[in-house]
Every structure is written in structure tokens, then in C-alpha cells.
Design an enzyme around this catalytic site. Sequence first.
Site, PDB file in Angstrom:
ATOM      1  CE  LYS A  23      24.822  10.845  -3.353  1.00 22.71           C
ATOM      2  NZ  LYS A  23      24.890  10.770  -1.889  1.00 22.71           N
ATOM      3  CG  ASN A  24      23.731   7.320  -1.600  1.00 24.97           C
ATOM      4  OD1 ASN A  24      24.631   8.161  -1.559  1.00 24.97           O
ATOM      5  ND2 ASN A  24      22.449   7.625  -1.418  1.00 24.97           N
ATOM      6  NE  ARG A  95      24.750  12.709   8.465  1.00 25.40           N
ATOM      7  CZ  ARG A  95      24.525  11.555   9.036  1.00 25.40           C
ATOM      8  NH1 ARG A  95      24.597  10.443   8.345  1.00 25.40           N
ATOM      9  NH2 ARG A  95      24.247  11.500  10.318  1.00 25.40           N
ATOM     10  CG  ASP A 119      22.498  16.551   6.331  1.00 26.46           C
ATOM     11  OD1 ASP A 119      21.308  16.610   6.647  1.00 26.46           O
ATOM     12  OD2 ASP A 119      23.036  15.545   5.878  1.00 26.46           O
ATOM     13  CG  ASP A 309      17.866   9.632  -1.426  1.00 26.75           C
ATOM     14  OD1 ASP A 309      17.719  10.383  -0.451  1.00 26.75           O
ATOM     15  OD2 ASP A 309      18.773   8.780  -1.499  1.00 26.75           O
ATOM     16  CG  LEU A 331      13.080   7.257   5.841  1.00 32.72           C
ATOM     17  CD1 LEU A 331      11.817   6.914   5.108  1.00 32.72           C
ATOM     18  CD2 LEU A 331      14.247   6.537   5.249  1.00 32.72           C
TER      19      LEU A 331
HETATM   20  N1  EPU Z   1      18.967   7.393  12.101  1.00 33.78           N
HETATM   21  C1  EPU Z   1      19.051   7.491  13.459  1.00 33.78           C
HETATM   22  N2  EPU Z   1      20.133   6.931  14.091  1.00 33.78           N
HETATM   23  C2  EPU Z   1      21.117   6.289  13.418  1.00 33.78           C
HETATM   24  C3  EPU Z   1      21.023   6.198  12.022  1.00 33.78           C
HETATM   25  C4  EPU Z   1      19.927   6.765  11.382  1.00 33.78           C
HETATM   26  O1  EPU Z   1      18.203   8.082  14.110  1.00 33.78           O
HETATM   27  O2  EPU Z   1      22.072   5.798  14.058  1.00 33.78           O
HETATM   28  C5  EPU Z   1      17.799   8.000  11.413  1.00 33.78           C
HETATM   29  C6  EPU Z   1      18.212   9.216  10.608  1.00 33.78           C
HETATM   30  O3  EPU Z   1      18.236  10.367  11.414  1.00 33.78           O
HETATM   31  C7  EPU Z   1      17.147   9.262   9.534  1.00 33.78           C
HETATM   32  C8  EPU Z   1      16.779   7.796   9.312  1.00 33.78           C
HETATM   33  O4  EPU Z   1      17.275   7.098  10.461  1.00 33.78           O
HETATM   34  O5  EPU Z   1      16.022   9.936  10.022  1.00 33.78           O
HETATM   35  C9  EPU Z   1      17.338   7.176   8.043  1.00 33.78           C
HETATM   36  O6  EPU Z   1      18.744   7.247   8.057  1.00 33.78           O
HETATM   37  P1  EPU Z   1      19.693   6.190   7.323  1.00 33.78           P
HETATM   38  O7  EPU Z   1      20.769   5.811   8.274  1.00 33.78           O
HETATM   39  O8  EPU Z   1      18.878   5.098   6.715  1.00 33.78           O
HETATM   40  O9  EPU Z   1      20.283   7.078   6.159  1.00 33.78           O
HETATM   41  P2  EPU Z   1      21.806   7.376   5.826  1.00 33.78           P
HETATM   42  O10 EPU Z   1      22.570   6.096   5.798  1.00 33.78           O
HETATM   43  O11 EPU Z   1      22.306   8.495   6.637  1.00 33.78           O
HETATM   44  C10 EPU Z   1      21.443   7.016   3.233  1.00 33.78           C
HETATM   45  C11 EPU Z   1      21.713   7.815   2.006  1.00 33.78           C
HETATM   46  C12 EPU Z   1      20.734   8.971   1.878  1.00 33.78           C
HETATM   47  C13 EPU Z   1      19.313   8.407   1.903  1.00 33.78           C
HETATM   48  C14 EPU Z   1      19.091   7.547   3.146  1.00 33.78           C
HETATM   49  C15 EPU Z   1      17.746   6.863   3.196  1.00 33.78           C
HETATM   50  C16 EPU Z   1      24.088   7.598   1.737  1.00 33.78           C
HETATM   51  C17 EPU Z   1      25.403   8.275   1.717  1.00 33.78           C
HETATM   52  N3  EPU Z   1      23.062   8.345   2.042  1.00 33.78           N
HETATM   53  O12 EPU Z   1      21.660   7.910   4.332  1.00 33.78           O
HETATM   54  O13 EPU Z   1      20.977   9.546   0.618  1.00 33.78           O
HETATM   55  O14 EPU Z   1      18.392   9.473   1.900  1.00 33.78           O
HETATM   56  O15 EPU Z   1      20.114   6.514   3.208  1.00 33.78           O
HETATM   57  O16 EPU Z   1      17.546   6.089   2.075  1.00 33.78           O
HETATM   58  O17 EPU Z   1      23.987   6.417   1.452  1.00 33.78           O
HETATM   59  C18 EPU Z   1      21.175  11.270  -0.984  1.00 33.78           C
HETATM   60  O18 EPU Z   1      21.793  10.484  -1.714  1.00 33.78           O
HETATM   61  O19 EPU Z   1      20.745  12.377  -1.419  1.00 33.78           O
HETATM   62  C19 EPU Z   1      20.916  10.918   0.408  1.00 33.78           C
HETATM   63  C20 EPU Z   1      20.630  11.818   1.342  1.00 33.78           C
END
Ligand code: EPU
Length: 428
Positions: A23-24, A95, A119, A309, A331
Site C-alpha cells: 500500500k505504502n 493522508r 489523525d 506499523d 515514531l
Molecule cells: N514528521 C514530522 N515532520 C514532517 C514529517 C514527519 O515531524 O515533516 C514526524 C511525524 O509526525 C512522525 C514521524 O516524523 O512522528 C514519522 O513520520 P514519517 O514522515 O516517516 O511517516 P509518514 O510518511 O507520514 C509513512 C507510512 C506510515 C508509517 C510511517 C513510518 C505511508 C502512507 N504511511 O507515514 O504508515 O507508519 O511512514 O514508517 O507511507 C500505515 O500504513 O498504517 C501507516 C501509518
Amino acid sequence: MRERFRVVGGAHLVGQATVVGAKNSALKLMAVALLAVGRTTLTNVPAIADVMIMAELLRRLGVGVDYDPEAGVVVLDVPERIGHRADYELVRALRASISVLGPLVARVGEADVAVPGGDAIGSRGLDLHAAGLEALGAEVHVTHGYLVATAPQGLQGADIRLDFPSVGATENVLTAAVLARGTTTIDNVAREPEIVDIAEMLQSMGARVEGAGTSRITVHGVDSLAPTRHAVVPDRIAAGTWAFAAATTRGQIEVVGGVADHLRAPLGALEQAGCDVTVTERGFCVSALGRRPRAFDVATLPYPGFPTDLQPFALTYNAVADGSAMVTENLFEARFRTVQELARLGADAQIDGHHVMTHGVELLSGAPVESSDIRSGAALVLAGLVADGETLVSGVHHIDRGYPRFEEALRALGADVTREPEDEPPFA
Ligand code: EPU
């Protein structure tokens, strides 16, 4: 119509489960297609609701999208002129919509993407996305709930260091840099297999990207990219879910299509806890048949650390494993909603800040519980399988976002799980 799963506890899951594309990754690769005019084809795409939402978002940007969930194929026909706005209505439902930001700034010189609200698993900021694009010369500001990024003169390569290896920020900076003038280096990037997948797709489109999978990515900008055909990387979180399903229910599951190398931390921990983990010709196999594996400590970290995850699955596992253990979430600040539901099922689990201490019990006790996100929902279904009697897991739409036909896959392994309409709440 809201639905729930009725789960009857007691089965040791045995057999095979198949994983398809992640998915991701699939959602991000759909956004990457925006970078090239013409027809891009993605294969091994999972049959999940989120792909439909991303398809709708791209359609509204002017892209022709043909999605065949049965075949797992998405064909994206990207015209010369595309829009640049992603509405709140879609972004709040998905998201991952934020991943159109980088490709749109690079291709169109402008992106207006609604800021996703907080969220169920934390606030999840966008500051790193914005800082990275600014370093490439874009102007970025937030107005009326939209993140607006503009680069009318195009982007310019730069040396960038992310303060944290954010998956989403790495993706947006990478997908913007491929069309920037000159060379970009991005340090402290996310190293997830999904980042490597994006880089490989970009390379097949003619982008010059090096170092994906390490902490530094180097991009030499090119003038334009060509459409491509690409197979989505297998879903390591779905594969990890099946690994925990075997360990938690004391069963044996061969995860067909799973890549053990993408799950070194969780599979290593399961092996140390007393499960058998073997790499097979078609994937890998986890077995805990005839024994009760030990509880183990987990601290979530960016890849290659233990994935956040899979944290709800580690909690469910520890709730019935032998002994006491601590799970630490590093995280997301609010990703412990599973705990209060596990407690309803009789788990001995206490939250202390970003730690959860569990003392394993032999069997949980079936009760109605509520999913709060994809992973917690799936983890609660597994909890229901190791509970006495019936567990009703409501909020199945969360689970459907990440797991194609979860109940059918579980039934094939011997579980008694059925989907049914949820009763109307009496006080709605
Ligand atoms: N963060 C910041 N600022 C930013 C970006 C991130 O503070 O500009 C923080 C976030 O608040 C969080 C941490 O950094 O505390 C990690 O965020 P990250 O950007 O790595 O995650 P994401 O890209 O929003 C993806 C997956 C998530 C998964 C995380 C970590 C997708 C669509 N989502 O999210 O997947 O948990 O990476 O591996 O790719 C899921 O599939 O259930 C899911 C939530």
C-alpha cells in the site's frame, strides 16, 4: 454501511498467506507517474480502498486512471497539462495524498495540497516536506488549510539534510529533485524498501538517482521523464502481519511473496523468542506450532529498525506470550489505542508515556472492541483469535484500507471470522 468482524477464538492458523504490492508504495508510485506525460502502468497493486481514493485524486488533476483491482493493475494516462490542487475532501480521506506535492511542484511549478488533519496515530507534521522543497528553491506557505508550494522558475539542486528520516519527506524531496536543475544530495533520508521502489521506478523513467536504501540519496536532475511499467514492491507490513499471526496463534504460516530481508528486525525477534523462521522458495515461513513463544521487548525505529506499523501486532503477541515485556513507540506519539482495546479483552497491559508494559496471559477473553486505524484493527482481529469466545471488531473500514479481503485470507488459514453489518449505535 459500517461493518464489523465476528471473530471466534481458538484456532491455530496454519497454511499459506499471499502478499501483493505494498500500500505504502503503490500510492506513492501513482503520484510519481505525474512526472511523465503518457501512459504509465503499475502492476502488483493491492485491491484496497486507498488506491481508489488516490485514483480519484489523480483524475481530478486531469489524469486518466484505469484500475483493475482483480488484476492488480493501474494504468495512468498523464496529459501534458495537469492541475495542481488536491482538495481537503480527498486528503482527509487519504493522508498519502501529500505525496503529489513533490511531483506537482516539479512538473507544474505549483502545488496546492490540503493539509491533512491530525489523525488517530499522532499529529504528523509537514515541516520537513516544506523545508526540503524550500531548499530546492520553492516558496512554501500555508493558507486557508492548504500547503501552497510554487517554483515558477523551476527547482534548483541543493544539499539538503532532513532533521529526521521521514518517509513522506524523503519521497517528496526526491520526487521534486529529479526534475530540478543540477545535483541534489539529501542526507539522513528514510531507507525503507518503499523508498528504493520509488527510486527504481524513477530510474526506469530516466531519472538519475543514486543511493536509495542508504542514508544519502544523490539526484542529478534531468529535463524530462518518460512513462514506464513497474511492479510494486511486496508489502512488508502485510507480510509481518502474517508472521505475527502465526506466532500469536501458535500456528504456522508460509508468507508467499514475503521478503524476509525486509523484516530482519521483527523476524529476528520472533526467532529469538522461540519461533521457527525459515526462508522458503516463495517467501518465508513462521512457525510456533505446539509451543508458547516468549514475550519480547520492542522499540520502534525508522527502517531497518522495528517498524511502527507492526507495533500493535507486537503488543497483541506479548499480551499472550510467555512472560513480561516492554513495547516502546518512538515514531508516533498517540499510537497506543490498541492497548485500551486489548485491556477490554483481558490483556494485562499498562501505558507509561511512550512505553507499554505487558504481562502475558494464557488466553484473552472475547469482547466487543473498536479499530482506530488499519494496523490496530488488524491486530485486534488477531487478538480475537486468541480470546475465549466471540470478539466483535468494529470499524472494519480501517482494516479494508490496508488488507485486501482480510477475513477470507484468515479463513483460508482455519480462522472463524465473518464480516457482518454493524448494529446502529443506540445513541446516534
Ligand atoms: N514528521 C514530522 N515532520 C514532517 C514529517 C514527519 O515531524 O515533516 C514526524 C511525524 O509526525 C512522525 C514521524 O516524523 O512522528 C514519522 O513520520 P514519517 O514522515 O516517516 O511517516 P509518514 O510518511 O507520514 C509513512 C507510512 C506510515 C508509517 C510511517 C513510518 C505511508 C502512507 N504511511 O507515514 O504508515 O507508519 O511512514 O514508517 O507511507 C500505515 O500504513 O498504517 C501507516 C501509518
